[in-house]
Design a protein around this motif. Structure first.
Motif, short mmCIF file in Angstrom:
data_model
loop_
_atom_site.label_atom_id
_atom_site.label_comp_id
_atom_site.label_asym_id
_atom_site.label_seq_id
_atom_site.Cartn_x
_atom_site.Cartn_y
_atom_site.Cartn_z
N UNK A 1 -4.96 16.64 -2.58
CA UNK A 1 -3.68 15.96 -2.76
C UNK A 1 -3.95 14.53 -3.21
N UNK A 2 -3.12 14.02 -4.11
CA UNK A 2 -3.25 12.65 -4.62
C UNK A 2 -2.26 11.76 -3.86
N UNK A 3 -2.77 10.64 -3.31
CA UNK A 3 -1.96 9.79 -2.43
C UNK A 3 -1.99 8.34 -2.86
N UNK A 4 -0.81 7.68 -2.77
CA UNK A 4 -0.85 6.23 -2.96
C UNK A 4 0.32 5.54 -2.26
N UNK A 5 0.09 4.26 -1.88
CA UNK A 5 1.14 3.39 -1.35
C UNK A 5 1.52 2.43 -2.47
N UNK A 6 2.73 2.57 -3.02
CA UNK A 6 3.13 1.71 -4.14
C UNK A 6 3.44 0.28 -3.69
N UNK A 7 3.21 -0.67 -4.59
CA UNK A 7 3.41 -2.08 -4.25
C UNK A 7 4.71 -2.59 -4.87
N UNK A 8 5.82 -2.07 -4.37
CA UNK A 8 7.12 -2.52 -4.86
C UNK A 8 8.10 -2.46 -3.69
N UNK A 9 8.84 -3.54 -3.44
CA UNK A 9 9.72 -3.56 -2.26
C UNK A 9 10.74 -2.42 -2.27
#
Ligand code: TXA
Ligand code: MG
Length: 334
Positions: free
Chosen positions: A117-125
Motif C-alpha cells: 500500500x502507498x501511504x502519505x501525509x499531505x502538507x496542506x491545511x
C-alpha cells in the motif's frame, strides 16, 4: 469560467460537508501541496471503485492512501522498517509517498491487488482538516481524467471530472505543482518508483543510497506505464541550442503555429512564447508546469516546444513529466 455550486473556497462549513460525503462513500476533490486529489473513503471498496470510474483509470493502477499522522499510516502497513520511520519523521506532512507491505484492512480496490500500500501525509491545511474531520484514511489519485496533466488549480479538476465529485474544496493553486515522490520500502532495498516533490538527494541524506526503478518492468509504479501528463498537441523537449536552431529553420507561420515554453536565458518574446523563469529555477517550473500545459493546449497549437531544465532537485520530477508527455505525443502520431 468555473462556478458550479459544488466549488467552494474551503471554509469550516464546506469542510464539514465534504467530510460527511467522504464518510458516506462519495467523492471529494481537495487540495494538497502537490496537486489536487480525488478522494474517497479508503476502506470502502465501492467508494474507491467510483474513483476509477470517474477518472477512466485502469484498475490495476493502485491509489495512494492519505492519512493524517504516522500513527494512522502504521495501522495500514504490515511492517514499519527503520527507513519508514526516518523518512516519515523527516518529510511528513509532505510530498513523499511510502510503499509498504499492506495490512489486510486495505481493500484490493485500492492496491490493484498488490500486496503493498502507498501511504502519505499531505502538507496542506485543507487536506489535513478533511482527514481529521472524516476520521478515515482517504484514497486519492490526482484529480484529472486518466492521461491528462494533473490539476494544480481547482478549475482544472472540475474541467476533467465535473459532477463526478460531490464537493470541490478550493485551496488555491498548489504550492509544489508536481506529485509526490513514490519510494518503495517493500523490497530488498529502497527504490524510487516515481520522482516528485522530494528530491533523491534529500532522501539519500536520510537513509543512504536508494535504487531507481528499472525503466520498464514490474518494479515500476504501475501507473508509470500508462499514457500520462499529455496535452493534446504533440510536445517536444529540446535544449537551448536546439530551440534556437528550430526557430531559425521555421518560417513565420511555423513559428506562430508553435507554442514555446522557455527559460529567461533564451531571450525569446512573443504572443506564443511563455517565459517560465530562469533555467535553474526548477521549483518555479514545477509549480507552473501542469497549468501551463493545459492553458497552452487550449490554444490548439500545432506543436508545443519545451526547453529542458537541469535535473537537480525538482528538476528531475519536471523532466520526468516532460519526457512522459513527449512520449505520449509520439505514441499517438500516425
Ligand atoms: O502528490 C501525489 O502523490 C498526488 C496527491 C493527490 O497526493 N497523488 C497522485 O496519485 O499523484 P496518482 O494516483 O496520480 O499516482 C500514484 C502513483 C501511481 O504511479 C501508482 O501506480 C503508484 O503511485 N502507486 C500507488 N500505490 C502503489 C503501490 N502499492 N505500489 C507501487 N506503486 C504504487
Ligand atoms: Mg496521476
Amino acid at each position: 469560467m468555473v462556478g458550479p455550486d459544488s466549488i467552494k473556497r474551503a471554509d469550516a462549513g464546506q469542510l464539514a460537508a465534504a467530510a460527511r460525503e467522504i464518510k458516506r462513500g462519495k467523492l471529494v476533490v481537495f487540495p494538497t501541496e502537490t496537486v489536487y486529489g480525488l478522494g474517497a473513503h479508503a476502506l470502502d471498496a465501492k467508494a474507491v471503485a467510483a474513483i476509477f470510474e470517474a477518472k477512466g483509470r485502469p484498475n490495476d493502477n493502485p491509489i495512494i492512501v492519505h492519512v493524517g499522522s504516522i500513527a494512522a499510516a502504521k495501522e495500514l502497513a504490515r511492517t514499519w522498517p527503520p527507513e519508514a520511520e526516518r523518512l516519515a519523521k523527516k518529510f511528513w506532512p509532505g510530498p513523499l509517498t511510502l510503499v509498504l507491505p499492506r495490512n489486510k484492512v486495505v481493500p484490493d480496490a485500492v492496491t490493484g491487488g498488490l500486496d503493498t500500500v502507498a501511504l502519505r501525509v499531505p502538507d496542506h491545511p485543507v487536506a489535513l482538516d478533511l482527514l481529521r474531520l472524516s476520521g478515515v484514511p482517504i484514497a486519492a489519485p490526482s484529480a484529472n481524467r486518466s492521461g491528462r496533466p494533473s490539476p494544480t488549480r481547482i478549475q482544472d479538476a472540475y474541467a476533467d471530472l465535473g459532477s463526478a465529485a460531490a464537493v470541490y474544496l478550493d485551496g488555491g493553486p498548489c504550492r509544489i505543482g508536481v506529485e509526490s515522490t513514490v519510494i518503495s520500502l517493500a523490497g530488498p532495498r529502497p527504490t524510487i518508483l516515481r520522482s516528485g516533490g522530494i528530491s533523491r538527494v534529500a532522501i539519500e541524506k536520510e537513509i543512504g543510497p536508494v535504487a531507481d526503478a528499472p525503466r520498464t518492468g514490474k518494479a515500476l509504479a504501475p501507473g508509470m506505464k500508462y499514457r500520462h501528463y499529455a496535452p493534446n498537441a504533440p510536445l517536444v523537449v529540446l535544449d537551448a541550442i536546439q530551440i534556437r536552431q528550430r526557430w531559425k529553420e521555421l518560417d513565420e507561420e511555423g513559428r506562430r503555429a508553435t507554442q514555446w515554453i522557455v527559460s529567461r536565458e533564451l531571450g525569446m518574446a512573443g504572443n506564443n512564447v511563455t517565459v517560465v523563469g530562469g533555467r535553474a529555477d526548477v521549483d518555479v517550473w514545477a509549480r507552473r508546469l501542469f497549468a501551463l500545459l493545459r492553458d497552452i493546449d487550449a490554444r490548439n497549437p500545432k506543436t508545443i516546444v519545451v526547453e529542458q531544465v537541469p535535473e537537480t532537485g525538482l528538476g528531475e520530477a519536471v523532466m520526468g513529466r516532460l519526457r512522459k508527455a513527449a512520449a505520449a505525443a509520439k505514441d499517438e502520431s500516425p
